[in-house]
Scaffold this motif. Structure first.
Motif, short mmCIF file in Angstrom:
data_model
loop_
_atom_site.label_atom_id
_atom_site.label_comp_id
_atom_site.label_asym_id
_atom_site.label_seq_id
_atom_site.Cartn_x
_atom_site.Cartn_y
_atom_site.Cartn_z
N ALA A 135 0.86 -1.18 0.00
CA ALA A 135 0.00 0.00 0.00
C ALA A 135 0.90 1.23 0.00
N GLN A 136 0.52 2.23 -0.78
CA GLN A 136 1.35 3.42 -0.93
C GLN A 136 0.59 4.64 -0.43
N GLN A 137 1.37 5.63 -0.02
CA GLN A 137 0.76 6.90 0.36
C GLN A 137 1.03 7.89 -0.76
N GLU A 138 -0.01 8.57 -1.18
CA GLU A 138 0.07 9.54 -2.27
C GLU A 138 -0.51 10.87 -1.77
N MET A 139 -0.14 11.96 -2.42
CA MET A 139 -0.68 13.27 -2.10
C MET A 139 -1.59 13.70 -3.25
N ALA A 140 -2.77 14.22 -2.92
CA ALA A 140 -3.71 14.70 -3.92
C ALA A 140 -3.93 16.19 -3.69
N ARG A 151 -21.64 26.45 14.27
CA ARG A 151 -20.29 25.94 14.51
C ARG A 151 -19.90 25.00 13.38
N VAL A 152 -18.61 24.94 13.10
CA VAL A 152 -18.11 24.07 12.04
C VAL A 152 -18.08 22.64 12.57
N SER A 153 -18.78 21.73 11.85
CA SER A 153 -18.80 20.32 12.27
C SER A 153 -17.88 19.46 11.40
N GLY A 154 -17.35 20.01 10.33
CA GLY A 154 -16.45 19.27 9.44
C GLY A 154 -16.22 20.06 8.18
N TYR A 155 -15.58 19.42 7.20
CA TYR A 155 -15.29 20.08 5.93
C TYR A 155 -15.64 19.16 4.77
N HIS A 156 -16.28 19.73 3.76
CA HIS A 156 -16.56 19.00 2.52
C HIS A 156 -15.39 19.32 1.59
N VAL A 157 -14.56 18.30 1.32
CA VAL A 157 -13.33 18.49 0.57
C VAL A 157 -13.46 17.84 -0.81
N VAL A 158 -13.12 18.61 -1.84
CA VAL A 158 -13.06 18.09 -3.21
C VAL A 158 -11.59 18.09 -3.59
N TYR A 159 -11.08 16.93 -4.04
CA TYR A 159 -9.67 16.84 -4.42
C TYR A 159 -9.55 16.15 -5.77
N GLU A 160 -8.37 16.34 -6.39
CA GLU A 160 -8.10 15.77 -7.71
C GLU A 160 -6.96 14.78 -7.57
N PHE A 161 -7.18 13.58 -8.14
CA PHE A 161 -6.14 12.55 -8.13
C PHE A 161 -6.29 11.73 -9.40
N GLY A 162 -5.19 11.57 -10.11
CA GLY A 162 -5.20 10.76 -11.33
C GLY A 162 -6.13 11.31 -12.40
N GLY A 163 -6.27 12.64 -12.46
CA GLY A 163 -7.12 13.25 -13.48
C GLY A 163 -8.61 13.20 -13.17
N LYS A 164 -9.00 12.72 -12.00
CA LYS A 164 -10.42 12.65 -11.63
C LYS A 164 -10.64 13.41 -10.33
N GLU A 165 -11.88 13.89 -10.16
CA GLU A 165 -12.24 14.60 -8.94
C GLU A 165 -12.98 13.66 -7.99
N TYR A 166 -12.67 13.78 -6.71
CA TYR A 166 -13.31 12.99 -5.66
C TYR A 166 -13.72 13.95 -4.56
N VAL A 180 -14.92 14.10 -0.23
CA VAL A 180 -14.91 13.38 1.04
C VAL A 180 -15.26 14.37 2.16
N GLN A 181 -15.86 13.87 3.23
CA GLN A 181 -16.14 14.67 4.42
C GLN A 181 -14.99 14.44 5.40
N MET A 182 -14.37 15.53 5.90
CA MET A 182 -13.23 15.42 6.81
C MET A 182 -13.50 16.23 8.07
N PRO A 183 -12.92 15.81 9.21
CA PRO A 183 -13.16 16.54 10.46
C PRO A 183 -12.42 17.88 10.53
N LEU A 242 -3.41 10.43 0.74
CA LEU A 242 -4.24 9.28 0.40
C LEU A 242 -3.48 7.99 0.69
N GLN A 243 -4.20 6.97 1.08
CA GLN A 243 -3.65 5.63 1.27
C GLN A 243 -4.12 4.80 0.09
N ILE A 244 -3.20 4.46 -0.83
CA ILE A 244 -3.54 3.74 -2.05
C ILE A 244 -3.15 2.28 -1.89
#
Length: 183
Positions: A28-33, A129-144, A146-149, A158-160
């Motif tokens: 398993a690899q760790q990647e940055m998006a 109050r802020v309960s989390g963050y809606h994060v849009v990221y790009e990896f491998g030419g595609k958008e994903y 995720v909800q993050m705290p 990312l854990q690939i």
């Protein structure tokens, strides 16, 4: 005996496939998006507070009682001076009561008093109050998304884990016979 040697290459292929699966899952690899957007998710939260305010309260004046006391003394002395013999005690008693009533009414009302009074009570208010963050990221030419705290910043880690394809149907799976049932 010839059949026994024919099954050895199949066994070796099955073992190699099993080793490949184990090795692939361990790599398993760790990647940055790159983060495209990070939007706070707001939530209304009830918060209880104590609210206090000062109010002016006016109360009617209280009599001091000095008029009734002076009237009692004067009425008792007057009743004692007027009466004679056995009527003296009755005249004194009547003078005491009459003087107290007359002295109290002559004294009158004291001026009203105004005081500042602090009144406190609980109050519930709602805060965003802020309960989390809606994060849009790009990896491998595609958008994903995720909800993050918390806000990840410019990049998200990312854990690939690679997906290893299964061997074709003609190859036996490790630990299984050709029929597909465990040995």
């Amino acid at each position: 005996m010839k059949q026994r040697f024919r099954s050895v290459p199949l066994l070796v292929k099955a073992l190699l496939a099993a080793v490949g699966l184990i090795a692939a899952s361990a790599q398993a690899q760790q990647e940055m998006a790159r983060v495209i957007s990070s939007t706070p998710v707001m939530q209304q939260v009830p918060v209880s507070r104590q609210v206090c305010q000062d109010e002016a309260v006016t109360r009617g004046g209280q009599k001091s009682g000095a008029g009734a006391l002076m009237g009692t003394i004067a009425g008792g002395a007057l009743g004692n001076a007027i009466g004679e013999g056995s009527g003296k005690a009755a005249a004194t008693m009547l003078g005491l009561f009459g003087g107290a009533i007359l002295g109290n009414s002559i004294e009158g009302e004291a001026p009203p008093e105004t005081q500042m009074v602090r009144r406190c009570y609980p109050q519930t208010v709602y805060e965003s109050r802020v309960s989390g963050y809606h994060v849009v990221y790009e990896f491998g030419g595609k958008e994903y998304s995720v909800q993050m705290p918390s806000d990840p910043g410019q990049y998200v880690q990312l854990q690939i884990t690679p997906i290893v394809p299964r061997p074709p149907a003609g190859y036996p799976q490790p630990g299984y016979s050709q029929s597909g049932y465990p040995r």
